[in-house]
Design a protein around this motif. Structure first.
Motif, PDB file in Angstrom:
ATOM      1  N   TYR A  37       0.826  -1.062   0.073  1.00 61.21           N
ATOM      2  CA  TYR A  37      -0.006   0.030   0.076  1.00 61.21           C
ATOM      3  C   TYR A  37       0.964   0.953  -0.162  1.00 61.21           C
ATOM      4  O   TYR A  37       2.065   1.266   0.761  1.00 61.21           O
ATOM      5  CB  TYR A  37      -0.886   0.055   1.071  1.00 61.21           C
ATOM      6  CG  TYR A  37      -1.944  -1.018   1.151  1.00 61.21           C
ATOM      7  CD1 TYR A  37      -1.400  -2.457   1.701  1.00 61.21           C
ATOM      8  CD2 TYR A  37      -3.219  -1.029   1.062  1.00 61.21           C
ATOM      9  CE1 TYR A  37      -2.386  -3.516   1.824  1.00 61.21           C
ATOM     10  CE2 TYR A  37      -4.324  -2.078   1.235  1.00 61.21           C
ATOM     11  CZ  TYR A  37      -3.670  -3.359   1.539  1.00 61.21           C
ATOM     12  OH  TYR A  37      -4.222  -4.302   1.769  1.00 61.21           O
ATOM     13  N   GLN A  38       0.343   2.240  -0.787  1.00 57.76           N
ATOM     14  CA  GLN A  38       1.132   3.638  -0.872  1.00 57.76           C
ATOM     15  C   GLN A  38       0.535   4.623  -0.311  1.00 57.76           C
ATOM     16  O   GLN A  38      -0.797   4.892  -0.524  1.00 57.76           O
ATOM     17  CB  GLN A  38       1.333   3.663  -2.542  1.00 57.76           C
ATOM     18  CG  GLN A  38       2.130   4.911  -2.718  1.00 57.76           C
ATOM     19  CD  GLN A  38       1.958   5.251  -4.276  1.00 57.76           C
ATOM     20  OE1 GLN A  38       0.736   5.478  -4.752  1.00 57.76           O
ATOM     21  NE2 GLN A  38       2.903   5.048  -5.163  1.00 57.76           N
ATOM     22  N   LYS A  39       1.158   5.296   0.652  1.00 59.25           N
ATOM     23  CA  LYS A  39       0.583   6.656   1.113  1.00 59.25           C
ATOM     24  C   LYS A  39       1.429   7.804   1.171  1.00 59.25           C
ATOM     25  O   LYS A  39       2.418   7.877   1.609  1.00 59.25           O
ATOM     26  CB  LYS A  39       0.428   6.410   2.874  1.00 59.25           C
ATOM     27  CG  LYS A  39      -0.157   7.538   3.479  1.00 59.25           C
ATOM     28  CD  LYS A  39      -1.568   7.656   3.134  1.00 59.25           C
ATOM     29  CE  LYS A  39      -2.265   8.922   4.189  1.00 59.25           C
ATOM     30  NZ  LYS A  39      -1.697  10.063   3.755  1.00 59.25           N
ATOM     31  N   LYS A  43      -2.608  12.328   0.315  1.00 62.27           N
ATOM     32  CA  LYS A  43      -3.559  11.311  -0.322  1.00 62.27           C
ATOM     33  C   LYS A  43      -4.238  10.234   0.531  1.00 62.27           C
ATOM     34  O   LYS A  43      -3.316   9.835   1.591  1.00 62.27           O
ATOM     35  CB  LYS A  43      -2.862  10.803  -1.570  1.00 62.27           C
ATOM     36  CG  LYS A  43      -2.606  11.797  -2.438  1.00 62.27           C
ATOM     37  CD  LYS A  43      -1.923  11.269  -3.764  1.00 62.27           C
ATOM     38  CE  LYS A  43      -1.733  12.195  -4.861  1.00 62.27           C
ATOM     39  NZ  LYS A  43      -1.171  11.530  -6.130  1.00 62.27           N
ATOM     40  N   GLN A  44      -5.105   9.504   0.237  1.00 58.48           N
ATOM     41  CA  GLN A  44      -5.482   8.362   0.924  1.00 58.48           C
ATOM     42  C   GLN A  44      -4.352   7.012   0.568  1.00 58.48           C
ATOM     43  O   GLN A  44      -3.658   7.147  -0.240  1.00 58.48           O
ATOM     44  CB  GLN A  44      -6.694   7.833   0.560  1.00 58.48           C
ATOM     45  CG  GLN A  44      -8.067   8.906   0.493  1.00 58.48           C
ATOM     46  CD  GLN A  44      -8.519   8.526   1.837  1.00 58.48           C
ATOM     47  OE1 GLN A  44      -8.367   7.784   2.610  1.00 58.48           O
ATOM     48  NE2 GLN A  44      -9.950   9.132   1.896  1.00 58.48           N
ATOM     49  N   ARG A  45      -4.427   6.022   1.485  1.00 60.91           N
ATOM     50  CA  ARG A  45      -3.530   4.923   1.383  1.00 60.91           C
ATOM     51  C   ARG A  45      -4.261   4.179   0.258  1.00 60.91           C
ATOM     52  O   ARG A  45      -5.469   3.926   0.298  1.00 60.91           O
ATOM     53  CB  ARG A  45      -3.582   4.213   2.589  1.00 60.91           C
ATOM     54  CG  ARG A  45      -2.354   3.046   2.810  1.00 60.91           C
ATOM     55  CD  ARG A  45      -2.092   2.546   4.045  1.00 60.91           C
ATOM     56  NE  ARG A  45      -2.951   2.896   5.006  1.00 60.91           N
ATOM     57  CZ  ARG A  45      -2.311   3.249   6.326  1.00 60.91           C
ATOM     58  NH1 ARG A  45      -1.005   2.998   6.557  1.00 60.91           N
ATOM     59  NH2 ARG A  45      -2.916   3.436   7.405  1.00 60.91           N
ATOM     60  N   GLU A  46      -3.347   3.734  -0.676  1.00 60.86           N
ATOM     61  CA  GLU A  46      -3.841   3.066  -1.972  1.00 60.86           C
ATOM     62  C   GLU A  46      -3.131   1.708  -2.032  1.00 60.86           C
ATOM     63  O   GLU A  46      -1.904   1.638  -2.000  1.00 60.86           O
ATOM     64  CB  GLU A  46      -3.705   3.925  -3.153  1.00 60.86           C
ATOM     65  CG  GLU A  46      -3.968   3.446  -4.492  1.00 60.86           C
ATOM     66  CD  GLU A  46      -3.469   4.338  -5.563  1.00 60.86           C
ATOM     67  OE1 GLU A  46      -2.621   5.027  -5.416  1.00 60.86           O
ATOM     68  OE2 GLU A  46      -3.585   3.834  -6.701  1.00 60.86           O
ATOM     69  N   LEU A  47      -3.883   0.691  -2.446  1.00 57.37           N
ATOM     70  CA  LEU A  47      -3.261  -0.432  -2.775  1.00 57.37           C
ATOM     71  C   LEU A  47      -2.585  -0.658  -4.143  1.00 57.37           C
ATOM     72  O   LEU A  47      -3.402  -0.335  -5.008  1.00 57.37           O
ATOM     73  CB  LEU A  47      -4.402  -1.750  -2.453  1.00 57.37           C
ATOM     74  CG  LEU A  47      -3.814  -2.985  -2.883  1.00 57.37           C
ATOM     75  CD1 LEU A  47      -3.069  -3.582  -2.063  1.00 57.37           C
ATOM     76  CD2 LEU A  47      -5.175  -4.016  -2.824  1.00 57.37           C
ATOM     77  N   VAL A  48      -1.412  -0.663  -4.174  1.00 55.69           N
ATOM     78  CA  VAL A  48      -0.756  -0.744  -5.523  1.00 55.69           C
ATOM     79  C   VAL A  48      -0.186  -1.884  -6.036  1.00 55.69           C
ATOM     80  O   VAL A  48      -0.144  -2.099  -7.276  1.00 55.69           O
ATOM     81  CB  VAL A  48       0.415   0.334  -5.724  1.00 55.69           C
ATOM     82  CG1 VAL A  48       0.010   1.609  -5.114  1.00 55.69           C
ATOM     83  CG2 VAL A  48       1.506  -0.167  -4.469  1.00 55.69           C
ATOM     84  N   ALA A  60      -1.807  -1.719  -9.625  1.00 53.98           N
ATOM     85  CA  ALA A  60      -2.478  -0.544  -9.907  1.00 53.98           C
ATOM     86  C   ALA A  60      -1.861  -0.314 -11.456  1.00 53.98           C
ATOM     87  O   ALA A  60      -0.808  -0.488 -11.518  1.00 53.98           O
ATOM     88  CB  ALA A  60      -2.362   0.529  -8.912  1.00 53.98           C
ATOM     89  N   SER A  62      -0.956   2.745 -12.096  1.00 51.06           N
ATOM     90  CA  SER A  62       0.251   3.634 -12.034  1.00 51.06           C
ATOM     91  C   SER A  62       1.399   3.144 -11.872  1.00 51.06           C
ATOM     92  O   SER A  62       2.627   3.722 -11.983  1.00 51.06           O
ATOM     93  CB  SER A  62      -0.156   4.490 -10.483  1.00 51.06           C
ATOM     94  OG  SER A  62      -0.318   3.647  -9.348  1.00 51.06           O
ATOM     95  N   ASP A  98      -4.675  -8.328   2.058  1.00 48.81           N
ATOM     96  CA  ASP A  98      -5.545  -7.689   1.145  1.00 48.81           C
ATOM     97  C   ASP A  98      -6.767  -8.654   1.349  1.00 48.81           C
ATOM     98  O   ASP A  98      -6.663  -9.978   0.928  1.00 48.81           O
ATOM     99  CB  ASP A  98      -5.047  -7.855  -0.170  1.00 48.81           C
ATOM    100  CG  ASP A  98      -5.924  -7.147  -1.229  1.00 48.81           C
ATOM    101  OD1 ASP A  98      -6.125  -7.762  -2.417  1.00 48.81           O
ATOM    102  OD2 ASP A  98      -6.736  -6.522  -0.662  1.00 48.81           O
TER     103      ASP A  98
END
Length: 121
Positions: A37-39, A43-48, A60, A62, A98
């Motif tokens: 996960y990327q924080k 920004k919100q924490r995002e699962l990548v 993701a 990105s 996850d």
């Protein structure tokens, strides 16, 4: 004991590479899918990136084509190979199951300390 210990972050120039590692306790790792996960700031924490216990992966948009997630089930460790890094990849990176592991003891989702990745332009 529940534990997630991320390492491997640092400062790197754009275009460079880093390899992140995450040692997880069996409670979290076991047969679960694991993810990075990327924080990023503001920004919100995002699962990548995710990987199932059988090794299937998903990314993701990105990071697709630049990051590779892998796992060593014997060591209960998850890795994230990050290549062709961009300044927009700058963030704190966390690993977790996850979906993220919910701790009944803490009555919240459990997160490790994360590891900072900073990409300079």
């Amino acid at each position: 004991q529940v534990q997630l210990v991320e390492s491997g972050g640092g400062l790197v120039q754009a275009g460079g590479s880093l390899r992140l590692s995450c040692a997880a306790s069996g409670t979290i790792f076991s047969s679960n899918a694991m993810g990075w996960y990327q924080k990023a700031p503001g920004k919100q924490r995002e699962l990548v990136a995710t990987i199932t216990s059988g090794g299937s992966t998903n990314y993701a948009d990105s990071v697709k084509g630049r990051f590779t997630i892998s796992r060593d089930n014997a060591k209960k460790t998850v890795y994230l190979q990050m290549n062709s890094l961009k300044p927009e990849d700058t963030a704190v990176y966390y690993c977790n199951a996850d979906p993220p592991y919910y701790s009944h003891s803490y009555r919240s989702v459990y997160w490790g300390q994360g590891t900072q990745v900073t990409v300079s332009s």
